[in-house]
Each structure stands twice: as C-alpha cells, then as structure tokens.
Design a protein around this motif. Structure first.
Motif, PDB file in Angstrom:
ATOM      1  N   LEU A 160      34.031  47.363  44.274  1.00 46.37           N
ATOM      2  CA  LEU A 160      34.224  46.030  43.721  1.00 46.37           C
ATOM      3  C   LEU A 160      32.870  45.424  43.364  1.00 46.37           C
ATOM      4  O   LEU A 160      31.837  45.810  43.914  1.00 46.37           O
ATOM      5  CB  LEU A 160      34.938  45.140  44.748  1.00 46.37           C
ATOM      6  CG  LEU A 160      36.313  45.623  45.217  1.00 46.37           C
ATOM      7  CD1 LEU A 160      36.851  44.664  46.274  1.00 46.37           C
ATOM      8  CD2 LEU A 160      37.293  45.757  44.055  1.00 46.37           C
ATOM      9  N   PHE A 161      32.876  44.452  42.465  1.00 48.72           N
ATOM     10  CA  PHE A 161      31.641  43.775  42.072  1.00 48.72           C
ATOM     11  C   PHE A 161      31.335  42.680  43.086  1.00 48.72           C
ATOM     12  O   PHE A 161      32.111  41.723  43.225  1.00 48.72           O
ATOM     13  CB  PHE A 161      31.778  43.192  40.672  1.00 48.72           C
ATOM     14  CG  PHE A 161      31.990  44.231  39.609  1.00 48.72           C
ATOM     15  CD1 PHE A 161      30.936  45.038  39.173  1.00 48.72           C
ATOM     16  CD2 PHE A 161      33.242  44.429  39.041  1.00 48.72           C
ATOM     17  CE1 PHE A 161      31.129  46.006  38.207  1.00 48.72           C
ATOM     18  CE2 PHE A 161      33.441  45.391  38.066  1.00 48.72           C
ATOM     19  CZ  PHE A 161      32.380  46.189  37.655  1.00 48.72           C
ATOM     20  N   LEU A 164      31.397  38.888  42.100  1.00 49.00           N
ATOM     21  CA  LEU A 164      32.646  38.314  41.589  1.00 49.00           C
ATOM     22  C   LEU A 164      33.620  38.101  42.740  1.00 49.00           C
ATOM     23  O   LEU A 164      33.644  38.879  43.697  1.00 49.00           O
ATOM     24  CB  LEU A 164      33.294  39.244  40.566  1.00 49.00           C
ATOM     25  CG  LEU A 164      32.471  39.619  39.329  1.00 49.00           C
ATOM     26  CD1 LEU A 164      33.271  40.556  38.430  1.00 49.00           C
ATOM     27  CD2 LEU A 164      32.043  38.369  38.546  1.00 49.00           C
ATOM     28  N   GLN A 213      38.358  37.458  39.950  1.00 49.23           N
ATOM     29  CA  GLN A 213      37.563  38.003  38.840  1.00 49.23           C
ATOM     30  C   GLN A 213      37.513  39.530  38.883  1.00 49.23           C
ATOM     31  O   GLN A 213      37.544  40.183  37.844  1.00 49.23           O
ATOM     32  CB  GLN A 213      36.151  37.415  38.903  1.00 49.23           C
ATOM     33  CG  GLN A 213      36.107  35.918  38.617  1.00 49.23           C
ATOM     34  CD  GLN A 213      34.782  35.291  39.038  1.00 49.23           C
ATOM     35  OE1 GLN A 213      34.173  35.686  40.040  1.00 49.23           O
ATOM     36  NE2 GLN A 213      34.324  34.307  38.269  1.00 49.23           N
ATOM     37  N   ASN A 214      37.444  40.100  40.084  1.00 47.75           N
ATOM     38  CA  ASN A 214      37.484  41.551  40.200  1.00 47.75           C
ATOM     39  C   ASN A 214      38.811  42.103  39.686  1.00 47.75           C
ATOM     40  O   ASN A 214      38.848  43.112  38.963  1.00 47.75           O
ATOM     41  CB  ASN A 214      37.271  41.986  41.652  1.00 47.75           C
ATOM     42  CG  ASN A 214      35.808  42.263  41.981  1.00 47.75           C
ATOM     43  OD1 ASN A 214      35.262  43.285  41.577  1.00 47.75           O
ATOM     44  ND2 ASN A 214      35.185  41.349  42.704  1.00 47.75           N
ATOM     45  N   TYR A 267      38.975  42.277  35.888  1.00 45.54           N
ATOM     46  CA  TYR A 267      37.967  43.080  35.183  1.00 45.54           C
ATOM     47  C   TYR A 267      38.594  44.203  34.363  1.00 45.54           C
ATOM     48  O   TYR A 267      38.243  44.398  33.192  1.00 45.54           O
ATOM     49  CB  TYR A 267      36.967  43.648  36.184  1.00 45.54           C
ATOM     50  CG  TYR A 267      35.888  44.485  35.537  1.00 45.54           C
ATOM     51  CD1 TYR A 267      34.786  43.887  34.938  1.00 45.54           C
ATOM     52  CD2 TYR A 267      35.976  45.874  35.506  1.00 45.54           C
ATOM     53  CE1 TYR A 267      33.788  44.646  34.336  1.00 45.54           C
ATOM     54  CE2 TYR A 267      34.992  46.641  34.907  1.00 45.54           C
ATOM     55  CZ  TYR A 267      33.902  46.030  34.326  1.00 45.54           C
ATOM     56  OH  TYR A 267      32.934  46.791  33.724  1.00 45.54           O
ATOM     57  N   ARG A 323      34.837  36.685  48.105  1.00 45.08           N
ATOM     58  CA  ARG A 323      34.050  37.771  47.521  1.00 45.08           C
ATOM     59  C   ARG A 323      34.172  39.019  48.396  1.00 45.08           C
ATOM     60  O   ARG A 323      34.529  38.934  49.573  1.00 45.08           O
ATOM     61  CB  ARG A 323      32.594  37.342  47.369  1.00 45.08           C
ATOM     62  CG  ARG A 323      32.434  36.250  46.320  1.00 45.08           C
ATOM     63  CD  ARG A 323      31.005  36.075  45.881  1.00 45.08           C
ATOM     64  NE  ARG A 323      30.898  35.098  44.808  1.00 45.08           N
ATOM     65  CZ  ARG A 323      29.772  34.790  44.197  1.00 45.08           C
ATOM     66  NH1 ARG A 323      28.631  35.375  44.562  1.00 45.08           N
ATOM     67  NH2 ARG A 323      29.757  33.902  43.219  1.00 45.08           N
ATOM     68  N   PRO A 324      33.900  40.199  47.816  1.00 45.64           N
ATOM     69  CA  PRO A 324      34.101  41.449  48.551  1.00 45.64           C
ATOM     70  C   PRO A 324      33.418  41.497  49.913  1.00 45.64           C
ATOM     71  O   PRO A 324      33.946  42.091  50.853  1.00 45.64           O
ATOM     72  CB  PRO A 324      33.538  42.505  47.595  1.00 45.64           C
ATOM     73  CG  PRO A 324      33.779  41.923  46.236  1.00 45.64           C
ATOM     74  CD  PRO A 324      33.551  40.448  46.394  1.00 45.64           C
ATOM     75  N   ARG A 365      39.540  45.297  50.819  1.00 43.56           N
ATOM     76  CA  ARG A 365      38.803  45.743  49.622  1.00 43.56           C
ATOM     77  C   ARG A 365      39.571  46.832  48.883  1.00 43.56           C
ATOM     78  O   ARG A 365      39.636  46.819  47.652  1.00 43.56           O
ATOM     79  CB  ARG A 365      37.411  46.240  50.012  1.00 43.56           C
ATOM     80  CG  ARG A 365      36.426  45.132  50.333  1.00 43.56           C
ATOM     81  CD  ARG A 365      34.999  45.629  50.389  1.00 43.56           C
ATOM     82  NE  ARG A 365      34.771  46.538  51.507  1.00 43.56           N
ATOM     83  CZ  ARG A 365      34.399  46.147  52.724  1.00 43.56           C
ATOM     84  NH1 ARG A 365      34.216  44.863  52.981  1.00 43.56           N
ATOM     85  NH2 ARG A 365      34.202  47.033  53.682  1.00 43.56           N
ATOM     86  N   ARG A 376      43.197  45.964  40.988  1.00 45.41           N
ATOM     87  CA  ARG A 376      42.400  45.999  39.754  1.00 45.41           C
ATOM     88  C   ARG A 376      42.810  47.171  38.878  1.00 45.41           C
ATOM     89  O   ARG A 376      42.966  47.032  37.653  1.00 45.41           O
ATOM     90  CB  ARG A 376      40.914  46.084  40.102  1.00 45.41           C
ATOM     91  CG  ARG A 376      40.004  46.119  38.878  1.00 45.41           C
ATOM     92  CD  ARG A 376      38.540  46.112  39.267  1.00 45.41           C
ATOM     93  NE  ARG A 376      38.155  47.300  40.016  1.00 45.41           N
ATOM     94  CZ  ARG A 376      36.940  47.500  40.536  1.00 45.41           C
ATOM     95  NH1 ARG A 376      36.013  46.577  40.415  1.00 45.41           N
ATOM     96  NH2 ARG A 376      36.665  48.609  41.191  1.00 45.41           N
TER      97      ARG A 376
END
Length: 225
Positions: A86-87, A90, A94-95, A98, A128-129, A137, A144
């Motif tokens: 994952l980013f 983000l 948002q992840n 993507y 966030r991650p 995760r 995603r």
C-alpha cells in the motif's frame, strides 16, 4: 479458463510448466524456490516466457512464436503481494481508489460498497497503512485489486508475512472472495492447510515443473518438497 504452457530460463534455474485450469481458485503449491512466483509473474506480464502461450478465456496474452506480449497494464489482472504494498502517504480510501484511477475506470459506488462490505473495511477509510494491522493491510490490498475490476486475481502468498492469529483472521475473507466475488484467482502458497481451505484446483510445482494437477486430493502427501 486459464491456460499456461511456458518455458523460462532464470540463470541456472528453468521453468517448464503446462496446465489448464477452470477452477475458481487455482492453487500453485510448492516449496520456496519451486518457481511459483515466476509463474504468476509471467501470467501478470511482468516476466516474459522464453517459449509458449498464456491465455485467459481464449484471449492470448503471450504467444512467443507469434511475438504477442500484452503489457501488464492491459491484461486486467489484479495482483496482491505478500507485503500488501500500500502507499504509506495515502489513506485507505485513496489506496482503494488507486487501481480504478490507474485503469481509467468510471467510479462505481455500488461496487465499492460491495467490496467494502465483503472485506469489512468500511471503518478503516481515514487511516493510513502505518496505522493498520497486517491483516487489515492485506484486506485493503485485496479491495484495491478488486476495485480495478480484474478478470483474474493473483495472490502471491498473501498470508506469508502474517502470524497465526492474523492468518486465522483473514482466511474467512479469502473464502468469501472465492464464493462471492466471482473473480477467478490464482493463489500461491506452500501451506497445505491454506490450499485445502481455499483452492478448487491444485497445480503442484516442484523444481520449476508441474509434478501434479487436480483437486485437493493431490495434497494428500501434505508436503511441498
């Protein structure tokens, strides 16, 4: 239907693998170093075979003799790695978005709601991650991949980096994916118990070769070595 008939030389190691699967979850089972990840990297288009053909539902993705190689971004294949990838900058929302944006897909609120409910990640959207557990995760990484609307989902040892309690947490979600998401999967693992719970067809890989193919009965030996 997934058809793989390829050879590939990787230094001193070589892969010669041929199988055709119509299973909902095709399990690639074998010891570390058997060639499983190289095989799914060829299916994903990240690695080109030296010889052979790869096709999905009759569409050719690789045909070395005909000089056909569809690039990864045009294969409509989702890929979930062992470490989620994952980013970190983000949030979960948002992840998740993507893959859709990278594939230039229109927003589909109904699909997002289905995937969010399927993986039970609705309460994670603003995090966030770095604030997620390993199991969370992986569920976000699965979401995603699904939101990119793949025709095939590749999972490379998605439980490999998790401790036993996290594996127990995420396995039911993988079973739900198999039964409810209607996306065929190729699942890589060296864990026979995971394969028995998830896979509908097994490709046993040993030293770059397919040593057995069939239902879960091929796992009766219990060892990938």
């Amino acid at each position: 239907m997934l058809r793989v008939d390829v050879t590939k030389k990787l230094g001193e190691f070589s892969i010669e693998a041929s199988f055709t699967s119509e299973g909902r979850v095709t399990g690639l089972f074998g010891a570390s170093g058997a060639g499983k990840t190289s095989l799914i990297n060829m299916i994903a288009g990240l690695l080109k075979p030296d010889r052979g053909i790869i096709s999905i539902d009759g569409e050719t993705l690789d045909d070395v003799a005909a000089r056909v190689h569809v690039p990864p971004h045009r294969r409509r294949i989702g890929y979930v790695f062992q470490d989620a990838r994952l980013f970190p900058h983000l949030d979960v929302r948002q992840n998740l978005d993507y893959g859709r944006r990278m594939n230039q897909l229109a927003e589909d609120p109904a699909q997002r709601a289905r995937v969010t409910e399927l993986l039970d990640i609705g309460g994670l959207m603003d995090r966030r991650p770095g604030k997620l557990s390993g199991g969370e995760r992986q569920r976000v990484a699965l979401g995603r991949a699904l939101l990119s609307k793949p025709r095939l989902l590749l999972l490379d040892e998605p439980l490999g980096s998790l401790d036993e309690s996290r594996k127990v947490e995420i396995l039911p979600y993988l079973v739900r994916l198999r039964d409810e998401a209607h996306v065929p999967m190729v699942y890589v693992s060296h864990d026979a118990a995971e394969m028995r719970q998830l896979a509908t067809q097994i490709v046993m890989v040993r030293n770059g070769r397919v040593s057995a193919f069939g239902g879960v009965k091929v796992l009766s030996g219990g060892s990938p070595t």
